[in-house]
Every structure is written in structure tokens, then in C-alpha cells.
Enzyme design. Structure first.
Site, PDB file in Angstrom:
ATOM      1  N   GLU A  37      58.180  42.617 -31.624  1.00 37.99           N
ATOM      2  CA  GLU A  37      57.404  42.501 -32.858  1.00 37.99           C
ATOM      3  C   GLU A  37      56.782  43.856 -33.174  1.00 37.99           C
ATOM      4  O   GLU A  37      56.257  44.518 -32.280  1.00 37.99           O
ATOM      5  CB  GLU A  37      56.292  41.463 -32.661  1.00 37.99           C
ATOM      6  CG  GLU A  37      55.308  41.368 -33.799  1.00 37.99           C
ATOM      7  CD  GLU A  37      53.990  40.751 -33.376  1.00 37.99           C
ATOM      8  OE1 GLU A  37      52.949  41.388 -33.611  1.00 37.99           O
ATOM      9  OE2 GLU A  37      53.996  39.643 -32.799  1.00 37.99           O
ATOM     10  N   ARG A  62      49.463  35.507 -27.153  1.00 38.29           N
ATOM     11  CA  ARG A  62      50.834  34.993 -27.230  1.00 38.29           C
ATOM     12  C   ARG A  62      51.626  35.588 -28.397  1.00 38.29           C
ATOM     13  O   ARG A  62      52.424  34.924 -29.026  1.00 38.29           O
ATOM     14  CB  ARG A  62      50.834  33.464 -27.278  1.00 38.29           C
ATOM     15  CG  ARG A  62      50.140  32.844 -26.074  1.00 38.29           C
ATOM     16  CD  ARG A  62      50.274  31.360 -25.990  1.00 38.29           C
ATOM     17  NE  ARG A  62      51.645  30.906 -25.924  1.00 38.29           N
ATOM     18  CZ  ARG A  62      52.423  30.902 -24.836  1.00 38.29           C
ATOM     19  NH1 ARG A  62      51.950  31.346 -23.698  1.00 38.29           N
ATOM     20  NH2 ARG A  62      53.648  30.447 -24.892  1.00 38.29           N
ATOM     21  N   CYS A  67      58.508  48.335 -27.885  1.00 39.34           N
ATOM     22  CA  CYS A  67      58.917  48.788 -26.553  1.00 39.34           C
ATOM     23  C   CYS A  67      57.778  49.314 -25.693  1.00 39.34           C
ATOM     24  O   CYS A  67      57.704  49.004 -24.503  1.00 39.34           O
ATOM     25  CB  CYS A  67      60.030  49.828 -26.646  1.00 39.34           C
ATOM     26  SG  CYS A  67      59.552  51.397 -27.396  1.00 39.34           S
ATOM     27  N   HIS A 106      61.429  55.754 -27.422  1.00 40.44           N
ATOM     28  CA  HIS A 106      61.625  54.494 -26.709  1.00 40.44           C
ATOM     29  C   HIS A 106      61.146  54.639 -25.265  1.00 40.44           C
ATOM     30  O   HIS A 106      61.266  55.699 -24.660  1.00 40.44           O
ATOM     31  CB  HIS A 106      63.111  54.099 -26.723  1.00 40.44           C
ATOM     32  CG  HIS A 106      63.376  52.770 -26.102  1.00 40.44           C
ATOM     33  ND1 HIS A 106      62.874  51.595 -26.620  1.00 40.44           N
ATOM     34  CD2 HIS A 106      64.060  52.429 -24.996  1.00 40.44           C
ATOM     35  CE1 HIS A 106      63.256  50.583 -25.854  1.00 40.44           C
ATOM     36  NE2 HIS A 106      63.971  51.068 -24.859  1.00 40.44           N
ATOM     37  N   ASP A 121      64.621  46.893 -19.264  1.00 35.72           N
ATOM     38  CA  ASP A 121      64.168  47.197 -20.620  1.00 35.72           C
ATOM     39  C   ASP A 121      64.017  45.903 -21.395  1.00 35.72           C
ATOM     40  O   ASP A 121      64.999  45.246 -21.737  1.00 35.72           O
ATOM     41  CB  ASP A 121      65.184  48.118 -21.308  1.00 35.72           C
ATOM     42  CG  ASP A 121      64.693  48.682 -22.618  1.00 35.72           C
ATOM     43  OD1 ASP A 121      63.630  48.224 -23.119  1.00 35.72           O
ATOM     44  OD2 ASP A 121      65.367  49.575 -23.155  1.00 35.72           O
TER      45      ASP A 121
END
Length: 171
Positions: A37, A62, A67, A106, A121
Site C-alpha cells: 500500500e 492492520r 517496501c 527499493h 522481499d
């Protein structure tokens, strides 16, 4: 870190020993439970990467994350389980020519088990590997619960590059 709350959040109730099987189970459970998200970024809210804030958002509230949130949470959980893990930066290149070198935006993890390096990952969204992949096996397809993966090493000038590739269909 509240390890018990994290394990409850991902629905994991198995063994807690630092083994490959446990790593695979935790990565899979995390991916099935905490969505990728980036809503806060898109809304201009900013994202805090402070450990307590990441844990609040992904575990207690929740929600999902991107990343840096996902893999930093996984890193802390693995450390709490006595895994030897370290964060690594990477570049994500999708549907771009091989010679394109995007910035390092990333975060993923290297997990060492019995002298063998593994990639973990949980922060690439729909292309997150659903199992850990060996980092020291070059070119050979490695099965995961979904699509096969491989690590390809290319010696180039001036860079030595490693590519983590997912086989989608026949490509």
C-alpha cells in the site's frame, strides 16, 4: 518489537527456529496478510519509517505499506527470531530496457542460513516472491509457490549487476 502481535497479524503459529522452512512460512504468511500500500504517499501525507510507527500502522492498525515499511518490519521480526538478516538496497526495473539503470528506491533483505544467502522481499506488491530465493545460484530457475524466479549476474562496465527475475508466462 511485539513479535507475538506481528505473528498474530500474519496468522503464523508455527515453529520459531531460524530455519529455511520457518523463513519460507513467515515470508508467505506476511505476503498473504499485509498488503502492499502506498496511499499515504499518494495523498502527500508522508510516511514515517520509525520502528514504532511502522509497527503501529502495519500490525496494530492492520494497514499495508510499501517496501521500506514492509521489509523493515520483516527484518525486525526475523532478528527477534534470531535470523541473520540485513537490509539491502535495489533498483526496480519493470518493462524497461536492460540498460536502463533506475535509482535505488527499493529495500529487500538478505538472510544467511548455514552460510547460504537468501533473498527475502515482501515489498514488491504483486511481484513479491512468495518464497525466499537463493542469492548464490546464478541463472537457474528456482520454484516458489507462484512463478519461478532466478538470479542473473552480469559483469558490465562499470557495474557488476545482479537481476532478480520472475518468470511470467513464457518470459
Amino acid at each position: 518489537m511485539n513479535l507475538d502481535a506481528y505473528l498474530t497479524r500474519i496468522g503464523y503459529a508455527g515453529p520459531k527456529a531460524p530455519t529455511l522452512d520457518v523463513l519460507r512460512q513467515i515470508v508467505h504468511a506476511h505476503l498473504c496478510s499485509i498488503p502492499f500500500e502506498n496511499v499515504d504517499v499518494l495523498l502527500g501525507r508522508g510516511v514515517s519509517l520509525a520502528d514504532a510507527d511502522v509497527e503501529q500502522k502495519l500490525v496494530r492498525d492492520r494497514r499495508g505499506g510499501y517496501c521500506f515499511e514492509q521489509n523493515s518490519l520483516l527484518l525486525r521480526a526475523l532478528a527477534a527470531l534470531a535470523f541473520s538478516a540485513a537490509p539491502l538496497s535495489a533498483r526496480v526495473r519493470l518493462k524497461a530496457p536492460r540498460e536502463v539503470i533506475p535509482p535505488r528506491t527499493h529495500l529487500f533483505l538478505r538472510v544467511d542460513l548455514d552460510g547460504v544467502p537468501w533473498l527475502a522481499d515482501v515489498g514488491v506488491g504483486g511481484l513479491s516472491p512468495t518464497a525466499s530465493v537463493r542469492l548464490d545460484v546464478m541463472g537457474d530457475e528456482q520454484p516458489t509457490p507462484h512463478e519461478p524466479r532466478r538470479i542473473v549476474r552480469e559483469d558490465g562496465t562499470p557495474l557488476l549487476r545482479y537481476f532478480h527475475q520472475a518468470k511470467v508466462g513464457d518470459a
